[in-house]
Scaffold this motif. Structure first.
Motif, PDB file in Angstrom:
ATOM      1  N   TYR A 276       0.834  -1.209   0.000  1.00  0.00           N
ATOM      2  CA  TYR A 276       0.000   0.000   0.000  1.00  0.00           C
ATOM      3  C   TYR A 276       0.865   1.255   0.000  1.00  0.00           C
ATOM      4  CZ  TYR A 276      -3.539   3.377   1.409  1.00  0.00           C
ATOM      5  OH  TYR A 276      -4.365   4.471   1.448  1.00  0.00           O
ATOM      6  N   HIS A 277       1.871   1.288   0.843  1.00  0.00           N
ATOM      7  CA  HIS A 277       2.759   2.450   0.921  1.00  0.00           C
ATOM      8  C   HIS A 277       3.518   2.638  -0.394  1.00  0.00           C
ATOM      9  CE1 HIS A 277       5.318   5.315   3.266  1.00  0.00           C
ATOM     10  NE2 HIS A 277       6.150   5.028   2.279  1.00  0.00           N
ATOM     11  N   HIS A 278       3.915   1.541  -1.000  1.00  0.00           N
ATOM     12  CA  HIS A 278       4.676   1.608  -2.251  1.00  0.00           C
ATOM     13  C   HIS A 278       3.870   2.311  -3.341  1.00  0.00           C
ATOM     14  CE1 HIS A 278       7.229   0.374  -5.600  1.00  0.00           C
ATOM     15  NE2 HIS A 278       6.176  -0.167  -6.179  1.00  0.00           N
ATOM     16  N   TYR A 279       2.627   1.917  -3.539  1.00  0.00           N
ATOM     17  CA  TYR A 279       1.836   2.494  -4.622  1.00  0.00           C
ATOM     18  C   TYR A 279       1.276   3.864  -4.251  1.00  0.00           C
ATOM     19  CZ  TYR A 279       2.166  -1.933  -7.049  1.00  0.00           C
ATOM     20  OH  TYR A 279       2.649  -3.043  -7.700  1.00  0.00           O
ATOM     21  N   ARG A 280       0.970   4.113  -2.991  1.00  0.00           N
ATOM     22  CA  ARG A 280       0.538   5.448  -2.578  1.00  0.00           C
ATOM     23  C   ARG A 280       1.652   6.463  -2.782  1.00  0.00           C
ATOM     24  NH1 ARG A 280      -4.143   8.425  -1.854  1.00  0.00           N
ATOM     25  NH2 ARG A 280      -5.769   7.041  -1.132  1.00  0.00           N
TER      26      ARG A 280
END
Length: 398
Positions: A276-280
């Motif tokens: 989630y953090h990667h794509y956000r």
């Protein structure tokens, strides 16, 4: 020629959805809850030469309550829910498809006007019209065959026509004035309404709340510092250490005691948050993809504007094979280990979007133990992506 084309496009107007698209661009202009107002121009020009910025940060500081049963954080304040949804489209309404619109739907139902329909109401009307179209078409085809049967009994052989003005098509069919029963309740003439009926109705109370996943909640409180999570029993603000521990314990199997249990690098909360953090951080709006049998859906601007561009499946990969064998989540992963060609073709068939297999390398217990039980362990995870596109002959002839 270019001038003529530009003048033609200029006089065309905003188009069918131009006004609504422009309104959405205005409402959802901010990609994050934090706002950065522009400082005065003179000050900005002088300070900008030094590579500095005096723009103050407006932090909304929203408040939510942790719910262990649903593994989510509830935002019960309507003002905070509006901020988190309109600035980044975080969470979803528990009584709606995405945007919290239960109160708007109930208001439309009470006002009996329907001037501004919500997405759920638009979908319900479209489904009712599609059902009516199928019924009208089936009735017209049955009449055509009945005429052919009657002509055959009289000794005349004719072929029933399944097209033409008597058989409605999706391009030319229009809803008839008689509406389905599901919509007839909402279309009472205004002259038949009485003010006394409205006065007797109690005022509407918004009972819907915004539901954040644990990954969304941790992103908001750890990276942006714009969310405060309250303990459901004591109603006090939880510290970052308590939130870090509580979110991980909520994913542990119920039969495993959590006392003095060290950090588990393959905890589903940690693995999913890394993705989630990667794509956000890359600018995508990340939403849950359980409807399409995937972990996440990636939107360029959000579900209000367009459909998802990419579908993501999270695949954990262990750095140490011994950790995989001794993992407390091994039984869960074995039950949900679907990565076969049959499964892959099924997922690829369900999703019209491009499918991304996101491999998350889980660090070993030894390296994680050296860093301690804190969010700094995220730097030891790595993400690799494999893109799979569905072959469609009509679109990929070249």
């Amino acid at each position: 020629m270019a001038t003529a084309i530009s003048n033609k496009n200029r006089n065309r107007g905003p188009g069918k959805f131009g006004g609504k698209r422009g309104e959405n661009n205005r409402i959802y202009a901010n990609p994050l809850p934090l706002l950065f107002p522009d400082p005065p121009s003179r000050v900005a020009s002088v300070v900008g030469l030094l590579g500095l910025s005096l723009a103050p940060i407006e932090n909304p500081h929203c408040t939510g309550v942790f719910d262990d049963a649903t593994r989510s954080v509830w935002i019960c304040n309507s003002h905070d829910s509006t901020i988190l949804w309109r600035r980044g489209m975080f969470g979803k309404g528990d009584l709606s498809r995405s945007e919290p619109s239960w109160l708007a739907r109930q208001t439309n139902l009470r006002n009996l006007q329907g001037t501004k329909l919500t997405s759920e109401e638009v979908t319900a009307r479209r489904r009712a019209e599609r059902k009516q179209f199928k019924m009208d078409r089936a009735k017209a085809i049955a009449n055509a065959f009945a005429e052919a049967e009657a002509a055959f009994e009289q000794g005349v052989v004719i072929k029933p026509t399944l097209s033409g003005p008597n058989i409605p098509s999706a391009a030319t069919w229009r809803p008839s004035p008689s509406t389905p029963q599901s919509e007839a309740v909402n279309e009472v003439p205004l002259e038949d309404r009485h003010e006394s009926d409205e006065e007797d109705l109690p005022p509407l109370e918004d009972i819907e709340h915004l539901q954040l996943t644990l990954q969304e909640a941790f992103f908001l409180l750890w990276n942006l510092d714009c969310l405060t999570v309250l303990d459901p029993t004591t109603d006090r603000a939880m510290t970052l250490k308590e939130i870090w521990t509580t979110f991980q314990l909520s994913h542990l199997p119920r039969e495993i005691p959590s006392q003095d249990l060290p950090i588990q690098p393959d905890n589903p909360f940690l693995v999913n948050y890394v993705v989630y953090h990667h794509y956000r951080s890359l600018g995508w709006v990340v939403k849950g993809g359980i409807k399409f049998c995937v972990d996440y859906l990636l939107y360029k601007k959000g579900p209000v504007f367009n459909h998802a561009e990419l579908a993501v499946v999270v695949i954990p990969v262990y750095e140490d094979e011994e950790d995989e064998q001794n993992s407390v989540f091994s039984e869960q992963r074995n039950k949900a280990k679907p990565f076969s060609w049959t499964w892959l073709n099924t997922i690829n068939r369900v999703n019209s979007q491009t499918l991304i297999l996101t491999y998350v390398t889980i660090p070993s217990h030894k390296r994680v133990a050296e860093l301690g039980d804190s969010p700094c362990v995220f730097k030891e995870y790595s993400v690799r992506e494999v893109t799979i596109r569905r072959f469609i002959p009509a679109r990929m002839r070249d």
